[in-house]
Design an enzyme around this catalytic site. Structure first.
Site, PDB file in Angstrom:
ATOM      1  N   LYS A 183      -7.041  -1.427  10.505  1.00  0.00           N
ATOM      2  CA  LYS A 183      -8.419  -1.513  11.066  1.00  0.00           C
ATOM      3  C   LYS A 183      -8.144  -2.361  12.553  1.00  0.00           C
ATOM      4  O   LYS A 183      -8.933  -1.869  13.266  1.00  0.00           O
ATOM      5  CB  LYS A 183      -9.075  -2.595  10.258  1.00  0.00           C
ATOM      6  CG  LYS A 183      -8.184  -3.951   9.953  1.00  0.00           C
ATOM      7  CD  LYS A 183      -8.563  -4.727   8.711  1.00  0.00           C
ATOM      8  CE  LYS A 183      -7.442  -5.634   8.418  1.00  0.00           C
ATOM      9  NZ  LYS A 183      -6.695  -5.517   7.109  1.00  0.00           N
ATOM     10  N   VAL A 210     -11.471  -0.006   6.005  1.00  0.00           N
ATOM     11  CA  VAL A 210     -12.470  -0.924   6.033  1.00  0.00           C
ATOM     12  C   VAL A 210     -12.886  -0.974   4.471  1.00  0.00           C
ATOM     13  O   VAL A 210     -13.001  -0.028   3.879  1.00  0.00           O
ATOM     14  CB  VAL A 210     -13.729  -0.390   6.525  1.00  0.00           C
ATOM     15  CG1 VAL A 210     -14.631  -1.347   6.414  1.00  0.00           C
ATOM     16  CG2 VAL A 210     -13.489  -0.149   8.326  1.00  0.00           C
ATOM     17  N   ASP A 269     -10.297 -10.331  10.747  1.00  0.00           N
ATOM     18  CA  ASP A 269     -10.227  -9.243   9.760  1.00  0.00           C
ATOM     19  C   ASP A 269     -11.596  -8.810   9.660  1.00  0.00           C
ATOM     20  O   ASP A 269     -11.840  -7.372   9.820  1.00  0.00           O
ATOM     21  CB  ASP A 269      -9.531  -9.771   8.468  1.00  0.00           C
ATOM     22  CG  ASP A 269      -9.635  -8.522   7.629  1.00  0.00           C
ATOM     23  OD1 ASP A 269      -8.540  -7.797   7.415  1.00  0.00           O
ATOM     24  OD2 ASP A 269     -10.427  -8.502   6.603  1.00  0.00           O
ATOM     25  N   GLU A 313      -3.138 -15.566   2.497  1.00  0.00           N
ATOM     26  CA  GLU A 313      -1.840 -15.561   2.728  1.00  0.00           C
ATOM     27  C   GLU A 313      -1.473 -16.782   3.306  1.00  0.00           C
ATOM     28  O   GLU A 313      -2.513 -17.816   3.559  1.00  0.00           O
ATOM     29  CB  GLU A 313      -1.830 -14.592   4.018  1.00  0.00           C
ATOM     30  CG  GLU A 313      -1.930 -13.140   3.598  1.00  0.00           C
ATOM     31  CD  GLU A 313      -1.894 -12.060   4.556  1.00  0.00           C
ATOM     32  OE1 GLU A 313      -0.947 -12.311   5.539  1.00  0.00           O
ATOM     33  OE2 GLU A 313      -2.480 -11.101   4.678  1.00  0.00           O
ATOM     34  N   LYS A 365     -13.250  -4.842  11.283  1.00  0.00           N
ATOM     35  CA  LYS A 365     -14.132  -4.066  10.253  1.00  0.00           C
ATOM     36  C   LYS A 365     -15.455  -3.895  10.607  1.00  0.00           C
ATOM     37  O   LYS A 365     -15.940  -2.619  10.776  1.00  0.00           O
ATOM     38  CB  LYS A 365     -14.136  -4.619   8.735  1.00  0.00           C
ATOM     39  CG  LYS A 365     -12.650  -4.599   8.205  1.00  0.00           C
ATOM     40  CD  LYS A 365     -12.551  -5.461   6.874  1.00  0.00           C
ATOM     41  CE  LYS A 365     -11.194  -5.434   6.454  1.00  0.00           C
ATOM     42  NZ  LYS A 365     -10.871  -6.323   5.380  1.00  0.00           N
ATOM     43  N   VAL A 403       0.831  -1.191   0.031  1.00  0.00           N
ATOM     44  CA  VAL A 403      -0.085  -0.105   0.140  1.00  0.00           C
ATOM     45  C   VAL A 403       0.809   1.306   0.062  1.00  0.00           C
ATOM     46  O   VAL A 403       0.702   2.095  -0.831  1.00  0.00           O
ATOM     47  CB  VAL A 403      -1.176  -0.074   1.023  1.00  0.00           C
ATOM     48  CG1 VAL A 403      -1.706   1.167   1.293  1.00  0.00           C
ATOM     49  CG2 VAL A 403      -1.662  -1.187   1.147  1.00  0.00           C
ATOM     50  N   GLU A 456     -10.148   5.758   6.239  1.00  0.00           N
ATOM     51  CA  GLU A 456     -11.278   5.213   5.171  1.00  0.00           C
ATOM     52  C   GLU A 456     -10.435   4.108   4.525  1.00  0.00           C
ATOM     53  O   GLU A 456     -11.493   3.089   4.264  1.00  0.00           O
ATOM     54  CB  GLU A 456     -11.340   6.162   3.835  1.00  0.00           C
ATOM     55  CG  GLU A 456     -12.171   5.784   2.909  1.00  0.00           C
ATOM     56  CD  GLU A 456     -13.656   5.497   3.404  1.00  0.00           C
ATOM     57  OE1 GLU A 456     -14.363   6.641   3.573  1.00  0.00           O
ATOM     58  OE2 GLU A 456     -14.430   4.509   3.237  1.00  0.00           O
ATOM     59  N   ILE A 474     -13.215   1.187  -1.178  1.00  0.00           N
ATOM     60  CA  ILE A 474     -14.806   1.333  -1.417  1.00  0.00           C
ATOM     61  C   ILE A 474     -15.029   2.368  -0.296  1.00  0.00           C
ATOM     62  O   ILE A 474     -14.732   2.595   0.939  1.00  0.00           O
ATOM     63  CB  ILE A 474     -15.734   0.231  -0.855  1.00  0.00           C
ATOM     64  CG1 ILE A 474     -15.329  -1.103  -1.796  1.00  0.00           C
ATOM     65  CG2 ILE A 474     -17.172   0.399  -1.077  1.00  0.00           C
ATOM     66  CD1 ILE A 474     -16.221  -2.303  -1.430  1.00  0.00           C
ATOM     67  N   GLY A 505     -10.969  -1.723   1.585  1.00  0.00           N
ATOM     68  CA  GLY A 505     -10.108  -0.913   0.740  1.00  0.00           C
ATOM     69  C   GLY A 505     -10.561   0.438  -0.062  1.00  0.00           C
ATOM     70  O   GLY A 505     -10.657   1.333   0.683  1.00  0.00           O
TER      71      GLY A 505
HETATM   72  N1  HSE Z   1      -7.076  -9.685   3.818  1.00  0.00           N
HETATM   73  C1  HSE Z   1      -8.108  -8.815   3.785  1.00  0.00           C
HETATM   74  C2  HSE Z   1      -9.060  -9.449   2.470  1.00  0.00           C
HETATM   75  C3  HSE Z   1      -7.689  -7.471   3.039  1.00  0.00           C
HETATM   76  O1  HSE Z   1      -8.971 -10.427   2.198  1.00  0.00           O
HETATM   77  O2  HSE Z   1     -10.071  -8.758   2.232  1.00  0.00           O
HETATM   78  C4  HSE Z   1      -7.337  -6.572   4.104  1.00  0.00           C
HETATM   79  O3  HSE Z   1      -8.166  -6.176   5.069  1.00  0.00           O
END
Ligand code: HSE
Length: 432
Positions: free
Chosen positions: A106, A133, A202, A191, A206, A16, A130, A137, A135
Site C-alpha cells: 500500500k 487495501v 497506514d 506492533e 489505503k 503473507v 487487491e 476484502i 486484506g
Molecule cells: N496494520 C494494518 C492493520 C494491517 O492493522 O490493519 C496492514 O495494513
C-alpha cells in the site's frame, strides 16, 4: 489445458508470502483448472535464507531478488516485502524483464502508483494490488470493475484493524487509549512500534489508493489529510455515547457536491450507532461505498493477517495468469477525470466540540457569537456544571455542517476568549 506452467517469483516469504506459497501448493490443481494452466513457484527471494520454511523447496530460495526478477522466464512476480525500496526497483525491473506484478504494497502504491502503472503499461504488463487495501476484502476489483459503470460519490471505511481493535476496546470497556493499546500489543494486534497504525499513516495510504480508483483521479499519499487516534479519550467515548454514537478511525474519500473536486482524509470521528460501520468490531475492516446507481454498499471482512491477505494475492494471481494466457492485460490506471484534490479546509462536515469554560453569566452568549462570526451554525449545546464547584463548566457544542476552515477559525477564536479555559476535544461527526 496448457501443460507448460506459468512461473511465479515470490518476493518475500513472511506472514503473507509463506501463506501464498502454501496455498499455491495445496490448491495447485484447482488453481490450474481455474487459470487454464498450472502455476509453478519458480523462486522465492528472502532476506534470511537459513530460516526453515515448511513446504518450500530450499533450492528455490535466494537472497538475490534482482537476479530472480531479471531471469526472463518469470510470468508473474508477487511482491509481498512491503516498503518503498527495494520493492519499487524490483517491480520496475520485473516489468522490464517481461513479468506482470501482483503486489500487496500500500505504501508504494499510494506514493508511486502512477509511475508504476505507467511502467506496467509501457511494457504491456499487469499491475494488480487487491491485497494492498483491507486484506481479504474485495475492494479494488469491485471499484475498478464491478462499479466501472456507476458514479461513486463517497468511500468511507475502517481500513486499519489495529486501531479498530483499540477503539472498540475503549468503547466496550471504558478503557483509556494507553490501556487499550497495551492490550492490543499483548494480543499481537499492535506492533511494537504502532506509529504507522495509530497515527493513521497506514489508513492514509489505503485512502489514497481507494480515492484514486473511485474517482478516476490521481490521489497521492500527500493529498490525504491525516490525524491519528492517540488523543481519543475515554471522555470522548462517553460524549459519543450521549449522542448515540461511537468513535471510529475513518478513511473518507468524497466527491464535492458540484462534482468538480474530491477530498481524502483519515481521522477519528463519531458515527451514529445506527450506521453500518458502527457495528464493525475488533480488528475487522469495512468499507462503505455510496454511488449514484447502486446506492449504498458495504464490504466487510478481515483486513490483515497472513491467510486473508494471501487470499487477495491469490485472486490477483489467478486474474493476472488468465490475462497472460489470453495475451491480454486487465484494467490499468484510470485517472482520466483528473479532478482537483482539495485541501482539508474545504471538507464540509459536522463537529462535536467540548470546551472548559468559566461558569458565569454571558459565557454561552460569547461562545455562540464566535461560532456565528465564523458562519458555523450550532445544532445543540449542552452545559454541565462541575460537581466540585470550581467555577468552571463543560460546554459541548454540536454544529450543523460547516467547512473545516470555518471550524478551525472558530476554534482559534474560542481559544482567545478569557472565559474559555480550554478546548478539551474536537471530533468530527460523520455518517448522518
Ligand atoms: N496494520 C494494518 C492493520 C494491517 O492493522 O490493519 C496492514 O495494513
Amino acid at each position: 489445458m496448457r501443460t507448460r506452467p506459468l512461473k511465479v517469483a515470490l518476493l518475500g516469504c513472511g506472514v503473507v508470502g509463506s501463506e501464498v506459497a502454501r496455498i499455491m501448493t495445496t490448491h495447485a490443481d484447482d488453481l490450474a483448472a481455474r487459470i487454464g494452466a498450472p502455476v509453478e513457484l519458480a523462486g522465492v527471494a528472502v532476506r534470511r535464507p537459513s530460516k526453515v520454511r515448511a513446504g518450500i523447496d530450499p533450492s528455490l530460495v535466494t537472497t538475490d531478488a534482482t537476479a530472480l526478477v531479471k531471469r526472463g522466464d518469470i510470468d508473474v512476480v508477487v511482491e509481498v516485502i512491503g516498503g518503498i525500496e527495494p520493492a519499487r526497483s524490483l517491480i520496475t525491473t520485473a516489468f522490464e524483464h517481461g513479468a506482470s506484478v501482483v503486489s500487496a504494497n500500500k505504501a508504494l502504491l499510494a506514493q508511486d502508483g502512477a509511475a508504476l502503472h505507467a511502467a506496467a503499461e509501457e511494457h504491456g504488463k499487469d499491475l494488480y494490488y487487491e491485497a494492498a487495501v483491507a486484506g481479504a476484502i474485495p475492494l479494488i476489483r469491485p471499484l475498478r470493475e464491478s462499479l466501472a459503470g456507476d458514479k461513486i460519490n463517497r468511500v468511507m471505511g475502517i481500513v486499519n484493524g489495529t486501531t479498530n481493535f483499540i477503539l472498540d476496546k475503549m468503547d466496550s470497556t471504558g478503557a483509556g487509549y494507553q490501556e487499550a493499546l497495551d492490550e492490543a500489543t499483548a494480543l499481537g494486534y499492535a506492533e511494537a512500534d504502532p506509529t504507522a497504525d495509530v497515527e493513521g499513516f497506514d489508513a492514509a495510504a489505503k485512502a489514497a489508493i481507494l480515492a484514486g480508483i473511485a474517482f478516476h483521479t490521481r490521489v497521492r499519499l500527500d493529498d490525504v489529510y491525516r490525524e491519528g487516534m492517540t488523543e481519543v479519550t475515554a471522555a470522548d467515548f462517553r460524549s459519543a455515547k450521549e449522542m448515540g454514537c461511537t468513535i471510529k478511525l475513518l478513511a473518507i474519500c468524497e466527491r464535492s457536491k458540484d462534482g468538480a473536486s474530491v477530498t481524502a482524509r483519515v481521522h477519528p470521528a463519531m458515527i451514529p450507532l445506527s450506521h453500518p460501520l458502527a457495528s464493525v468490531r475488533g480488528a475487522y475492516n469495512a468499507v462503505f461505498v455510496e454511488s449514484d446507481a447502486a446506492g449504498q454498499l458495504m464490504f466487510y471482512g478481515p483486513g490483515a493477517g497472513g491467510s486473508p491477505t494471501a487470499s487477495a494475492v491469490l485472486g490477483d494471481l489467478v486474474a493476472v495468469c488468465r490475462n497472460r494466457l489470453n495475451g491480454a492485460t486487465g484494467p490499468g490506471e484510470s485517472a482520466y477525470a483528473a479532478l482537483t484534490v482539495s485541501p482539508m479546509g474545504e471538507v464540509v462536515t459536522r463537529y462535536h466540540i467540548s470546551l472548559d469554560v468559566a461558569d458565569k453569566p454571558g459565557v454561552l452568549a460569547q461562545v455562540a457569537t464566535v461560532f456565528a462570526e465564523h458562519g458555523v451554525s450550532i445544532d445543540t449545546v449542552r452545559q454541565q456544571g462541575r460537581p466540585d464547584g470550581d467555577g468552571e463548566a463543560s460546554l459541548v457544542v454540536v454544529t450543523h455542517r460547516a467547512s473545516d476552515a470555518s471550524l478551525t477559525g472558530t476554534v482559534e477564536a474560542l481559544r482567545k476568549l478569557d472565559t474559555v479555559r480550554g478546548v478539551a476535544s474536537i471530533m468530527r461527526v460523520e455518517g448522518e
